[in-house]
Design an enzyme around this catalytic site. Structure first.
Site, PDB file in Angstrom:
ATOM      1  N   ARG A  83       0.868  -1.183   0.000  1.00 15.64           N
ATOM      2  CA  ARG A  83       0.000   0.000   0.000  1.00 15.64           C
ATOM      3  C   ARG A  83       0.900   1.226   0.000  1.00 15.64           C
ATOM      4  NH1 ARG A  83      -5.102   1.677   3.796  1.00 15.64           N
ATOM      5  NH2 ARG A  83      -6.034   0.219   2.329  1.00 15.64           N
ATOM      6  N   HIS A  96      -7.550   0.906  -6.149  1.00  6.47           N
ATOM      7  CA  HIS A  96      -7.752   0.124  -4.911  1.00  6.47           C
ATOM      8  C   HIS A  96      -8.434  -1.197  -5.301  1.00  6.47           C
ATOM      9  CE1 HIS A  96      -8.024  -0.833  -0.818  1.00  6.47           C
ATOM     10  NE2 HIS A  96      -8.880   0.068  -0.380  1.00  6.47           N
ATOM     11  N   GLN A 104     -10.313  -3.690  -2.834  1.00  4.35           N
ATOM     12  CA  GLN A 104     -11.602  -3.126  -2.398  1.00  4.35           C
ATOM     13  C   GLN A 104     -12.697  -3.463  -3.415  1.00  4.35           C
ATOM     14  OE1 GLN A 104     -12.331  -1.016   0.471  1.00  4.35           O
ATOM     15  NE2 GLN A 104     -14.386  -1.531  -0.191  1.00  4.35           N
ATOM     16  N   ASP A 120     -16.995   8.054  -0.764  1.00  6.33           N
ATOM     17  CA  ASP A 120     -15.711   7.865  -0.079  1.00  6.33           C
ATOM     18  C   ASP A 120     -15.402   9.195   0.620  1.00  6.33           C
ATOM     19  OD1 ASP A 120     -13.153   7.058   0.707  1.00  6.33           O
ATOM     20  OD2 ASP A 120     -12.325   6.993  -1.326  1.00  6.33           O
ATOM     21  N   CYS A 133     -16.269   2.485   1.094  1.00  6.90           N
ATOM     22  CA  CYS A 133     -15.118   1.625   1.376  1.00  6.90           C
ATOM     23  C   CYS A 133     -14.686   1.711   2.838  1.00  6.90           C
ATOM     24  CB  CYS A 133     -13.964   1.985   0.450  1.00  6.90           C
ATOM     25  SG  CYS A 133     -13.502   3.728   0.538  1.00  6.90           S
ATOM     26  N   ARG A 162     -13.985  -7.791   2.490  1.00  8.50           N
ATOM     27  CA  ARG A 162     -12.570  -7.554   2.158  1.00  8.50           C
ATOM     28  C   ARG A 162     -11.743  -8.806   2.458  1.00  8.50           C
ATOM     29  NH1 ARG A 162     -10.399  -2.702   2.198  1.00  8.50           N
ATOM     30  NH2 ARG A 162      -8.882  -3.818   0.914  1.00  8.50           N
TER      31      ARG A 162
HETATM   32  N1  NVA Z   1      -9.764   7.340  -0.985  1.00  8.21           N
HETATM   33  C1  NVA Z   1      -9.414   6.815   0.321  1.00  8.21           C
HETATM   34  C2  NVA Z   1      -9.703   5.352   0.391  1.00  8.21           C
HETATM   35  C3  NVA Z   1      -9.436   4.737   1.734  1.00  8.21           C
HETATM   36  C4  NVA Z   1      -9.730   3.275   1.766  1.00  8.21           C
HETATM   37  C5  NVA Z   1      -7.951   7.105   0.600  1.00  8.21           C
HETATM   38  O1  NVA Z   1      -7.124   6.910  -0.292  1.00  8.21           O
HETATM   39  O2  NVA Z   1      -7.631   7.540   1.700  1.00  8.21           O
HETATM   40  N1   CP Z   2     -11.248   0.386   2.820  1.00  3.27           N
HETATM   41  C1   CP Z   2      -9.965   0.324   3.228  1.00  3.27           C
HETATM   42  O1   CP Z   2      -9.030   0.107   2.457  1.00  3.27           O
HETATM   43  O2   CP Z   2      -9.799   0.496   4.562  1.00  3.27           O
HETATM   44  P1   CP Z   2      -8.404   0.609   5.333  1.00  3.27           P
HETATM   45  O3   CP Z   2      -7.769   1.920   4.924  1.00  3.27           O
HETATM   46  O4   CP Z   2      -8.762   0.566   6.781  1.00  3.27           O
HETATM   47  O5   CP Z   2      -7.534  -0.543   4.929  1.00  3.27           O
END
Ligand code: NVA
Ligand code: CP
Length: 330
Positions: A109, A136, A139, A232, A273, A318
């Site tokens: 990540r 992502h 997800q 989101d 998400c 997930r």
């Molecule tokens: N768009 C959000 C998704 C988190 C799962 C982020 O990148 O923080």
């Molecule tokens: N939806 C998601 O990716 O959550 P986290 O950031 O908690 O992993």
């Protein structure tokens, strides 16, 4: 369930997979979910190990990978945003070769998609994208499983994404809807639509799959007849605090309210998400309240807590879908 050989494949973005392969992963996840509920053990990868690299924080993705790895009989090593040498003292290419010599798969990540693609180029074991700025994909499999459980199908389902559609979640939903023959609407001001290049790619895919991809700036017109309304957070991980004011100004009309849900129709469900700012029970939520006077942001607490919200089943999924990805690709 069709049989597809995905062993040794990376899982970096859904543009790299055919609709049949995506469908296979979703069905595999449903099967793993059923087994888990019935207490059937699936520890077929005993003796294997995976590495989890997180350059941004996580609750769901990290836990999903760790629990799924354990259920498959594997060990998991977590490298937190400050705990590894990656990028600071060691290049991605060197990290990939070191980790691939010890582990059977690597989750990453981070920030730019190019980083996870580079990691995969240098790794001889599968690399899984656990979120980048652009995509992502794990997800998306959870979202597809959740939608399939809800409606019994994917084809033709109308998903409306409200909010910043240019970022990982919005981009990925457009891709996955194009792949699976769904109807995707980005309901947002024009500057928050995905890049023209990604739109063009998805429109090409849509010609093959029968998907519909469209864009709407008006929150009422954009949500009529939706099966799923998805949103989101307005400011994603890694973005500076300085963008909050503009985002609130631009995206407040696209907050998911009960009026919007009712405008969509009685069977429309709400997805997110997560994490979500739907109340004041978070530090950031309270800071925003103090600065801008908002009690809730991208979704009202009323919608979030209503029976139309399927966000916690989506979160559970997930784990089952990440298990399917690891099982299929190792
Ligand atoms: N768009 C959000 C998704 C988190 C799962 C982020 O990148 O923080
Ligand atoms: N939806 C998601 O990716 O959550 P986290 O950031 O908690 O992993």
């Amino acid at each position: 369930m069709g049989e597809f050989n995905l062993h040794g494949r990376d899982f970096l973005k859904l543009l790299d997979f055919t609709p049949e392969e995506i469908e296979y992963l979703v069905e595999l996840a449903a099967d793993f979910k059923e087994k888990k509920k019935n207490g059937v053990l699936t520890d077929v990868y005993r003796g294997k190990n995976i590495a989890l690299i997180f350059e941004k924080t996580s609750t769901r993705t990290r836990c999903a990978f760790e629990v799924a790895a354990r259920d498959l009989g594997m060990g998991a090593t977590y490298l937190d945003p400050s705990g590894s040498q990656i990028g600071k003292k060691e290049s991605i290419a060197d990290t990939a070769r070191v980790l691939a010599s010890m582990f059977d798969g690597i989750e990453y990540r981070g920030f730019e998609q190019e980083k996870v693609e580079e990691l995969a180029r240098y790794s001889k074991v599968p690399v899984w994208n656990g979120l980048t700025n652009e995509f992502h994909p794990t997800q998306m499999l959870a979202d597809l499983l959740t939608i399939k459980e809800q409606f019994g199908k994917l084809k033709g389902i109308h998903l409306v994404y409200m909010g910043d559609a240019r970022y990982n979640t919005g981009n990925s939903l457009m891709v996955v809807c194009a792949k699976m023959g769904m109807h995707f609407t980005a309901c947002a001001p024009k500057k928050y639509w995905p890049s023209q290049q990604l739109i063009d790619t998805c429109q090409e895919i849509a010609k093959q799959t029968g998907a519909v991809i469209d864009f709407e700036e008006d929150p009422v017109n954009g949500t009529v007849g939706a099966d799923v309304i998805y949103t989101d957070i307005w400011v994603s991980m890694g973005e500076p605090d300085s963008v909050w004011e503009e985002r609130i100004h631009d995206l407040l009309p696209y907050r998911v309210t009960m009026d919007i849900m009712n405008n969509a129709g009685p069977d429309c469900v709400f997805m997110h998400c997560l994490p979500s700012f739907h109340d004041l029970n978070t530090t950031i939520g309270r800071e925003i309240k103090e600065k801008y006077g908002l009690d809730e942001m991208e979704v009202t607490n009323e919608v979030f807590e209503s029976p139309r919200s399927i966000v916690f089943r989506e979160a559970e999924n997930r784990m089952h879908t990440i298990k399917a990805v690891m099982y299929a690709t190792i």
